[in-house]
Scaffold this motif. Sequence first.
Motif, PDB file in Angstrom:
ATOM      1  N   ASN A 267      19.316  -0.464  -8.053  1.00  0.00           N
ATOM      2  CA  ASN A 267      17.927  -0.126  -8.333  1.00  0.00           C
ATOM      3  C   ASN A 267      17.065  -0.386  -7.109  1.00  0.00           C
ATOM      4  OD1 ASN A 267      15.660   0.464 -10.217  1.00  0.00           O
ATOM      5  ND2 ASN A 267      15.090  -1.573  -9.496  1.00  0.00           N
ATOM      6  N   VAL A 268      16.239   0.578  -6.750  1.00  0.00           N
ATOM      7  CA  VAL A 268      15.287   0.413  -5.667  1.00  0.00           C
ATOM      8  C   VAL A 268      13.894   0.458  -6.257  1.00  0.00           C
ATOM      9  CG1 VAL A 268      14.418   1.352  -3.504  1.00  0.00           C
ATOM     10  CG2 VAL A 268      16.854   1.506  -4.045  1.00  0.00           C
ATOM     11  N   PRO A 269      13.111  -0.615  -6.120  1.00  0.00           N
ATOM     12  CA  PRO A 269      11.819  -0.653  -6.780  1.00  0.00           C
ATOM     13  C   PRO A 269      10.864   0.390  -6.267  1.00  0.00           C
ATOM     14  CG  PRO A 269      12.035  -2.490  -5.254  1.00  0.00           C
ATOM     15  CD  PRO A 269      13.367  -1.819  -5.330  1.00  0.00           C
ATOM     16  N   ALA A 270      10.060   0.898  -7.198  1.00  0.00           N
ATOM     17  CA  ALA A 270       8.950   1.792  -6.909  1.00  0.00           C
ATOM     18  C   ALA A 270       9.400   3.109  -6.338  1.00  0.00           C
ATOM     19  CB  ALA A 270       7.932   1.115  -6.027  1.00  0.00           C
ATOM     20  N   SER A 271       9.616   3.205  -5.061  1.00  0.00           N
ATOM     21  CA  SER A 271       9.972   4.488  -4.478  1.00  0.00           C
ATOM     22  C   SER A 271      10.811   4.255  -3.245  1.00  0.00           C
ATOM     23  CB  SER A 271       8.703   5.270  -4.105  1.00  0.00           C
ATOM     24  OG  SER A 271       9.040   6.478  -3.484  1.00  0.00           O
ATOM     25  N   GLU A 272      12.055   4.704  -3.300  1.00  0.00           N
ATOM     26  CA  GLU A 272      12.976   4.441  -2.210  1.00  0.00           C
ATOM     27  C   GLU A 272      12.449   4.969  -0.888  1.00  0.00           C
ATOM     28  OE1 GLU A 272      16.815   6.226  -2.667  1.00  0.00           O
ATOM     29  OE2 GLU A 272      17.775   4.583  -1.618  1.00  0.00           O
ATOM     30  N   HIS A 273      11.821   6.156  -0.928  1.00  0.00           N
ATOM     31  CA  HIS A 273      11.396   6.740   0.320  1.00  0.00           C
ATOM     32  C   HIS A 273      10.193   6.033   0.931  1.00  0.00           C
ATOM     33  CE1 HIS A 273       9.029   9.019  -2.717  1.00  0.00           C
ATOM     34  NE2 HIS A 273       8.078   8.878  -1.817  1.00  0.00           N
TER      35      HIS A 273
ATOM     36  N   ASP B 141       6.186  -2.836   5.651  1.00  0.00           N
ATOM     37  CA  ASP B 141       6.684  -3.955   6.431  1.00  0.00           C
ATOM     38  C   ASP B 141       7.892  -4.556   5.714  1.00  0.00           C
ATOM     39  OD1 ASP B 141       6.359  -7.216   6.526  1.00  0.00           O
ATOM     40  OD2 ASP B 141       6.152  -6.237   8.487  1.00  0.00           O
ATOM     41  N   ASP B 142       8.971  -4.777   6.483  1.00  0.00           N
ATOM     42  CA  ASP B 142      10.225  -5.221   5.861  1.00  0.00           C
ATOM     43  C   ASP B 142      10.054  -6.534   5.098  1.00  0.00           C
ATOM     44  OD1 ASP B 142      11.510  -3.008   6.801  1.00  0.00           O
ATOM     45  OD2 ASP B 142      12.464  -4.008   8.502  1.00  0.00           O
ATOM     46  N   THR B 143       9.332  -7.476   5.694  1.00  0.00           N
ATOM     47  CA  THR B 143       9.151  -8.769   5.032  1.00  0.00           C
ATOM     48  C   THR B 143       8.323  -8.617   3.764  1.00  0.00           C
ATOM     49  OG1 THR B 143       9.257  -9.919   7.162  1.00  0.00           O
ATOM     50  CG2 THR B 143       8.268 -11.107   5.300  1.00  0.00           C
ATOM     51  N   GLN B 144       7.237  -7.858   3.855  1.00  0.00           N
ATOM     52  CA  GLN B 144       6.393  -7.642   2.682  1.00  0.00           C
ATOM     53  C   GLN B 144       7.166  -6.947   1.579  1.00  0.00           C
ATOM     54  OE1 GLN B 144       3.247  -4.777   3.104  1.00  0.00           O
ATOM     55  NE2 GLN B 144       1.997  -5.693   1.486  1.00  0.00           N
ATOM     56  N   LEU B 145       7.969  -5.956   1.950  1.00  0.00           N
ATOM     57  CA  LEU B 145       8.741  -5.228   0.947  1.00  0.00           C
ATOM     58  C   LEU B 145       9.786  -6.126   0.295  1.00  0.00           C
ATOM     59  CD1 LEU B 145       9.148  -2.458  -0.360  1.00  0.00           C
ATOM     60  CD2 LEU B 145      10.864  -1.980   1.405  1.00  0.00           C
ATOM     61  N   ALA B 146      10.420  -6.989   1.102  1.00  0.00           N
ATOM     62  CA  ALA B 146      11.428  -7.901   0.553  1.00  0.00           C
ATOM     63  C   ALA B 146      10.793  -8.873  -0.438  1.00  0.00           C
ATOM     64  CB  ALA B 146      12.112  -8.658   1.680  1.00  0.00           C
ATOM     65  N   ILE B 147       9.617  -9.379  -0.107  1.00  0.00           N
ATOM     66  CA  ILE B 147       8.916 -10.288  -1.012  1.00  0.00           C
ATOM     67  C   ILE B 147       8.546  -9.560  -2.304  1.00  0.00           C
ATOM     68  CG2 ILE B 147       6.783 -11.598  -1.348  1.00  0.00           C
ATOM     69  CD1 ILE B 147       6.880 -12.221   1.677  1.00  0.00           C
ATOM     70  N   PHE B 148       8.043  -8.338  -2.156  1.00  0.00           N
ATOM     71  CA  PHE B 148       7.673  -7.555  -3.330  1.00  0.00           C
ATOM     72  C   PHE B 148       8.874  -7.327  -4.244  1.00  0.00           C
ATOM     73  CE2 PHE B 148       7.753  -3.140  -4.985  1.00  0.00           C
ATOM     74  CZ  PHE B 148       6.836  -3.292  -6.008  1.00  0.00           C
ATOM     75  N   ARG B 149       9.989  -6.922  -3.678  1.00  0.00           N
ATOM     76  CA  ARG B 149      11.184  -6.671  -4.486  1.00  0.00           C
ATOM     77  C   ARG B 149      11.634  -7.937  -5.213  1.00  0.00           C
ATOM     78  NH1 ARG B 149      14.813  -2.813  -0.443  1.00  0.00           N
ATOM     79  NH2 ARG B 149      13.737  -0.866  -0.937  1.00  0.00           N
ATOM     80  N   HIS B 150      11.596  -9.056  -4.510  1.00  0.00           N
ATOM     81  CA  HIS B 150      12.009 -10.313  -5.127  1.00  0.00           C
ATOM     82  C   HIS B 150      11.079 -10.678  -6.278  1.00  0.00           C
ATOM     83  CE1 HIS B 150      12.347 -14.748  -5.482  1.00  0.00           C
ATOM     84  NE2 HIS B 150      13.615 -14.531  -5.204  1.00  0.00           N
TER      85      HIS B 150
ATOM     86  N   ARG C 164       0.828  -1.206   0.000  1.00  0.00           N
ATOM     87  CA  ARG C 164       0.000   0.000   0.000  1.00  0.00           C
ATOM     88  C   ARG C 164       0.861   1.254   0.000  1.00  0.00           C
ATOM     89  NH1 ARG C 164      -5.156   1.634   1.747  1.00  0.00           N
ATOM     90  NH2 ARG C 164      -5.195   3.751   2.572  1.00  0.00           N
ATOM     91  N   GLU C 165       1.930   1.239   0.780  1.00  0.00           N
ATOM     92  CA  GLU C 165       2.769   2.426   0.886  1.00  0.00           C
ATOM     93  C   GLU C 165       3.405   2.794  -0.447  1.00  0.00           C
ATOM     94  OE1 GLU C 165       2.362   0.492   4.843  1.00  0.00           O
ATOM     95  OE2 GLU C 165       2.900  -0.199   2.819  1.00  0.00           O
ATOM     96  N   ILE C 166       3.712   1.784  -1.259  1.00  0.00           N
ATOM     97  CA  ILE C 166       4.312   2.040  -2.567  1.00  0.00           C
ATOM     98  C   ILE C 166       3.266   2.592  -3.531  1.00  0.00           C
ATOM     99  CG2 ILE C 166       5.334   0.899  -4.580  1.00  0.00           C
ATOM    100  CD1 ILE C 166       6.970  -0.783  -2.652  1.00  0.00           C
TER     101      ILE C 166
END
Length: 285
Positions: A197-203, A209-218, A158-160
């Motif tokens: 490269n940082v997906p979507a928006s670095e800020h 959530d760190d786990t959710q973000l890691a899964i998304f990036r992968h 959601r944050e992205i």
Amino acid sequence: MLKAVLWDMDGTLIDSEPYWHQVEMGIASEHGGYWSEDIGWTCSGKPVPQVAQKMVDNGTKLPVSEIQRLMIEGVARKEAEHMPWIEGVEDVLRSLVAAGIPSVLVTASPRRMAENLVRQAPEGAFVGYVCGEDDLPKKPNPAPYLAAAEVVGIEVPREILVANGMTNQLGSSANDRTGVSSQAPDSDSLGNQGNRNVPASEHSAEFADDTQLAIFRHEMARCVALEDSMTGIESAAASGATTIAQTGFIGTDTSAGPQFASINSYDNLTAESLERYVERRLAAI
């Protein structure tokens, strides 16, 4: 490992830029403006209304809406008569279908033109599309590629979505937002995407959530995005997709872009070789 392939349209799937340039120059000539192929190339990858406004700025004496209508009708007519598939790309699409890898079209072109290409593509190639008429921020914002990712089942935090201006998409399904439910890596030109490269928006990372973000990036890294224009390359790379620049059919230099790799044809490109790009990208991050 390869999850999906996300395709730009003009200059990536089809060599349609000459169609656009011919139509643009014809409109400008008939209505008191100035236009050239070089100017047309500077507009590659941009939404049609922006190009129409630039034509007005260059003296075309028509409203933006009328220029837009004439452009779309002119190019759509040409593509209906002959879809100018880039040599070898239909074989790549068939290879992906055979391997069970879905493709999504991600274009700034209008819905009519996106649907026309999907209809003429090899059977089963595209599971959906994102087009310029969807209610999304436009390239180089990563929003179109994030929407395409949702079509193939990737959950975008959601944050992205918020950080990239996709507030209208919160709570809606991917089907609500889209119209329908080179050389091989051994000899490629590796680019700049890699692990910086940082997906979507670095800020947005600090809020997700760190786990959710890691899964998304992968999951995003498992998607290959093929683009030709700098605007599109920036959009795809910012989404986190493994971005490959197609340089063979564009009149501008994209070598300094944030792509992971560059190709100049579709020779020897298959589902298997695209998977090797993903393997190398995942190893880099």
